[in-house]
Design an enzyme around this catalytic site. Structure first.
Site, PDB file in Angstrom:
ATOM      1  N   ARG A  27     -19.686   4.937   5.726  1.00  0.00           N
ATOM      2  CA  ARG A  27     -19.895   5.484   4.388  1.00  0.00           C
ATOM      3  C   ARG A  27     -21.363   5.374   3.992  1.00  0.00           C
ATOM      4  O   ARG A  27     -21.957   4.310   4.069  1.00  0.00           O
ATOM      5  CB  ARG A  27     -19.010   4.744   3.371  1.00  0.00           C
ATOM      6  CG  ARG A  27     -17.528   5.036   3.510  1.00  0.00           C
ATOM      7  CD  ARG A  27     -16.706   4.196   2.554  1.00  0.00           C
ATOM      8  NE  ARG A  27     -16.750   2.780   2.903  1.00  0.00           N
ATOM      9  CZ  ARG A  27     -16.179   1.818   2.176  1.00  0.00           C
ATOM     10  NH1 ARG A  27     -15.539   2.133   1.074  1.00  0.00           N
ATOM     11  NH2 ARG A  27     -16.252   0.554   2.571  1.00  0.00           N
TER      12      ARG A  27
ATOM     13  N   LYS B  46     -22.686   3.060  -4.250  1.00  0.00           N
ATOM     14  CA  LYS B  46     -21.673   3.417  -5.243  1.00  0.00           C
ATOM     15  C   LYS B  46     -21.806   2.564  -6.499  1.00  0.00           C
ATOM     16  O   LYS B  46     -21.735   3.077  -7.626  1.00  0.00           O
ATOM     17  CB  LYS B  46     -20.287   3.236  -4.632  1.00  0.00           C
ATOM     18  CG  LYS B  46     -19.131   3.354  -5.600  1.00  0.00           C
ATOM     19  CD  LYS B  46     -17.796   3.115  -4.933  1.00  0.00           C
ATOM     20  CE  LYS B  46     -17.566   1.655  -4.597  1.00  0.00           C
ATOM     21  NZ  LYS B  46     -17.253   0.832  -5.806  1.00  0.00           N
TER      22      LYS B  46
ATOM     23  N   LEU C 270     -17.490  -9.902  -0.692  1.00  0.00           N
ATOM     24  CA  LEU C 270     -17.419  -9.845   0.766  1.00  0.00           C
ATOM     25  C   LEU C 270     -18.602  -9.081   1.348  1.00  0.00           C
ATOM     26  O   LEU C 270     -19.022  -8.063   0.815  1.00  0.00           O
ATOM     27  CB  LEU C 270     -16.128  -9.144   1.213  1.00  0.00           C
ATOM     28  CG  LEU C 270     -14.798  -9.730   0.745  1.00  0.00           C
ATOM     29  CD1 LEU C 270     -13.665  -9.045   1.479  1.00  0.00           C
ATOM     30  CD2 LEU C 270     -14.763 -11.224   0.964  1.00  0.00           C
TER      31      LEU C 270
ATOM     32  N   THR D 237     -13.923  -3.745  -7.842  1.00  0.00           N
ATOM     33  CA  THR D 237     -15.157  -3.624  -8.624  1.00  0.00           C
ATOM     34  C   THR D 237     -14.965  -2.527  -9.664  1.00  0.00           C
ATOM     35  O   THR D 237     -14.771  -1.363  -9.324  1.00  0.00           O
ATOM     36  CB  THR D 237     -16.342  -3.289  -7.705  1.00  0.00           C
ATOM     37  OG1 THR D 237     -16.446  -4.295  -6.697  1.00  0.00           O
ATOM     38  CG2 THR D 237     -17.640  -3.225  -8.496  1.00  0.00           C
TER      39      THR D 237
ATOM     40  N   ASP E  79       0.850  -1.187   0.000  1.00  0.00           N
ATOM     41  CA  ASP E  79       0.000   0.000   0.000  1.00  0.00           C
ATOM     42  C   ASP E  79       0.887   1.238   0.000  1.00  0.00           C
ATOM     43  O   ASP E  79       1.972   1.228   0.602  1.00  0.00           O
ATOM     44  CB  ASP E  79      -0.919   0.016   1.230  1.00  0.00           C
ATOM     45  CG  ASP E  79      -2.187   0.830   0.998  1.00  0.00           C
ATOM     46  OD1 ASP E  79      -2.069   2.062   0.833  1.00  0.00           O
ATOM     47  OD2 ASP E  79      -3.277   0.245   0.970  1.00  0.00           O
TER      48      ASP E  79
ATOM     49  N   CYS F  96     -20.448  -0.026  -0.961  1.00  0.00           N
ATOM     50  CA  CYS F  96     -20.625  -0.861  -2.155  1.00  0.00           C
ATOM     51  C   CYS F  96     -21.944  -0.600  -2.877  1.00  0.00           C
ATOM     52  O   CYS F  96     -21.942  -0.075  -3.987  1.00  0.00           O
ATOM     53  CB  CYS F  96     -20.512  -2.336  -1.778  1.00  0.00           C
ATOM     54  SG  CYS F  96     -18.847  -2.844  -1.341  1.00  0.00           S
TER      55      CYS F  96
ATOM     56  N   THR G  15     -12.286   1.765  -5.827  1.00  0.00           N
ATOM     57  CA  THR G  15     -12.802   2.419  -7.032  1.00  0.00           C
ATOM     58  C   THR G  15     -13.941   3.341  -6.602  1.00  0.00           C
ATOM     59  O   THR G  15     -15.116   3.025  -6.785  1.00  0.00           O
ATOM     60  CB  THR G  15     -13.299   1.388  -8.064  1.00  0.00           C
ATOM     61  OG1 THR G  15     -14.232   0.500  -7.432  1.00  0.00           O
ATOM     62  CG2 THR G  15     -12.144   0.582  -8.630  1.00  0.00           C
TER      63      THR G  15
END
Length: 476
Positions: A363, A296, A182, A153, A60, A293, A116
């Site tokens: 989020r 978005k 997941l 994704t 990372d 997820c 993403t």
């Protein structure tokens, strides 16, 4: 052309010792694995690949994140992950780095697990991090015969473009697409024991055999494998999320109808869920979906469909999104109604900040959106969540925060359950009465037993259900 098939061929095609290391690092056999990106997906994948026995390095650019993971600290809440992280660090199979040179030529398999995020301009997927990590691999150099595996994704068409870039720079390297599925709160189990594996590969390459070797234990345990083309593999994740989002918004739309018709959405959901063609999963009404997820992905899916000239095909997802967001506003309206038409100056205890239980992810959290809207209406809002308060506090500084349920509800005119943590489901309604100023419960997740709370003296409110359960006398 699609080549989708399901099967379980041999996984013996991978060499027993990693290329470039005749003895095998630390005596291990099988491919060396790099996981590029150590956010939620990447950290989980790296830990679980090490748990399966591989030597793994997580990469990372965020040095602070790498430092925390390297000493056994997971930077987010996920049940069971930290214990496995520490176990595999101690075994020597797992390590982390912020230097791409440590993994580019070392690894046989590179899993791309970067984020993403949604583009602010049009809702599409921002591929900045995907492009950057692929460029870093190409610029540094890949080991001969390396396999790059996308898990992020992405919009359909991304894998083919990346494969062309990788092939131009390293003709003997291959790209495969292996989407992740997941669920936050269940990520370890979903990685080690997934309900399916999808391999998007080019025909006549070695990628399928190598992926089967990586996932040999999982496949031998009975996990089905779907082998298909890049475009289909890319679509699987977003199509699945679009379907789940549609199912959630459908039952929340039915809750709106139940409110005006005087019907009970829980009984409706139970009744239609018995139909095997429909099923009961994801038919739980409430304040809608959130997280990093579903919201978005359905917006990015629509954006990509528009780019491909097929906007009409996914036009329905705009209404799915609208129904979902409307559920939050309806919860605010329900709370006002429960308090006589206004929340101005009223004290509210909000239980839940994460978008779902067993997570600290805030989020696009419906719970926090509702809490913030009520605070904007003049309510004095205090929020408690078992895991998400540290993340919520800087994002929503206008709210008050508590360290326990008791602290959050003390003196409250109403209590709202907005995340269905087990701790909240198990609350004793009679015991809670001694702390509140008003016995008003707004159950945004249908997490509580309405009859039990009413019997204890609470006025119970939820979306899509009658304000009070009918009694036998009413029936007569």
């Amino acid at each position: 052309m699609s080549r989708s098939r399901v099967g379980r061929p041999s996984t013996s095609e991978w060499p027993t010792t990693p290329p470039g290391d005749p003895a095998g690092a630390a005596g291990e056999t099988g491919p060396r694995i790099a996981v590029l990106g150590t956010g939620y997906l990447g950290a989980t994948h790296a830990v679980c690949m090490a748990e399966l026995g591989f030597t793994v390095i997580g990469y990372d650019v965020d040095t602070a994140k790498v430092a925390r993971l390297s000493v056994g600290e997971v930077p987010f809440f996920e049940p069971g992950l930290e214990e496995l992280l520490r176990k595999n660090l101690e075994s020597g199979r797992l390590s982390f780095t912020a230097e791409i040179g440590d993994v580019a030529t070392w690894a046989d398999v590179h899993f791309i697990c970067v984020g993403t995020p949604q583009r602010p301009s049009d809702g599409g997927a921002d591929l900045t991090y995907v492009d950057a990590v692929v460029d870093a691999l190409i610029d540094t150099g890949l080991a001969p015969g390396a396999l790059v595996v996308g898990k992020s994704t992405v919009p359909t068409g991304t894998a083919a473009a990346l494969a062309a870039r990788i092939h131009a720079a390293a003709p003997d390297a291959e790209l495969a697409w292996n989407p992740e599925f997941l669920r936050e709160g269940f990520a370890v189990n979903d990685t080690l024991r997934p309900d399916r594996l999808v391999f998007g590969v080019m025909p006549d390459g070695a990628a399928e055999a190598r992926l089967r070797a990586v996932y040999a234990q999982t496949i031998e345990a009975g996990t089905p494998v779907v082998v298909t083309d890049y475009a289909t593999a890319e679509l699987v994740k977003v199509a699945a999320n679009a379907f789940l989002a549609t199912k959630i918004s459908f039952i929340n739309a039915m809750a709106e109808i139940c409110d005006v018709a005087g019907a009970d959405v829980l009984e409706l959901a139970t009744s239609i869920g018995y139909d095997a063609r429909i099923g009961s999963r994801f038919l739980r009404p409430g304040i809608g979906f959130g997280g990093g997820c579903l919201p978005k992905d359905i917006r990015a899916f629509q954006a990509r469909a528009t780019e491909l000239g097929a906007a009409d095909s996914l036009a329905f997802l705009a209404e799915v999104d609208a129904v979902n967001l409307r559920a939050r506003g309806r919860a605010v309206t329900l709370t006002r109604s429960a308090l006589g038409g206004t929340v101005d100056g009223r004290r509210l205890g909000v239980l839940g900040a994460a978008f779902k239980p067993n997570s600290d992810d805030i989020r696009d959290s419906p719970a926090l959106d509702i809490a913030a809207a009520l605070a904007a209406d003049g309510a004095l809002v205090t929020v408690y969540d078992p895991a998400a308060v540290p993340n919520a506090r800087p994002r929503y500084p206008s709210l008050n925060y508590a360290s326990s349920v008791r602290e959050a509800v003390t003196g409250a005119d109403a209590v709202l359950v907005l995340t269905e943590w087990g701790e909240f489901r198990e609350l004793d309604p009679a015991a809670l009465l001694s702390y509140v100023a008003g016995a008003v419960m707004v159950d945004g997740r249908h997490a509580l037993d309405a009859a039990r709370w009413r019997a204890a003296g609470w006025t119970y409110h939820s979306l899509g259900r009658p304000a009070a359960a009918p009694t036998e006398a009413d029936a007569r």
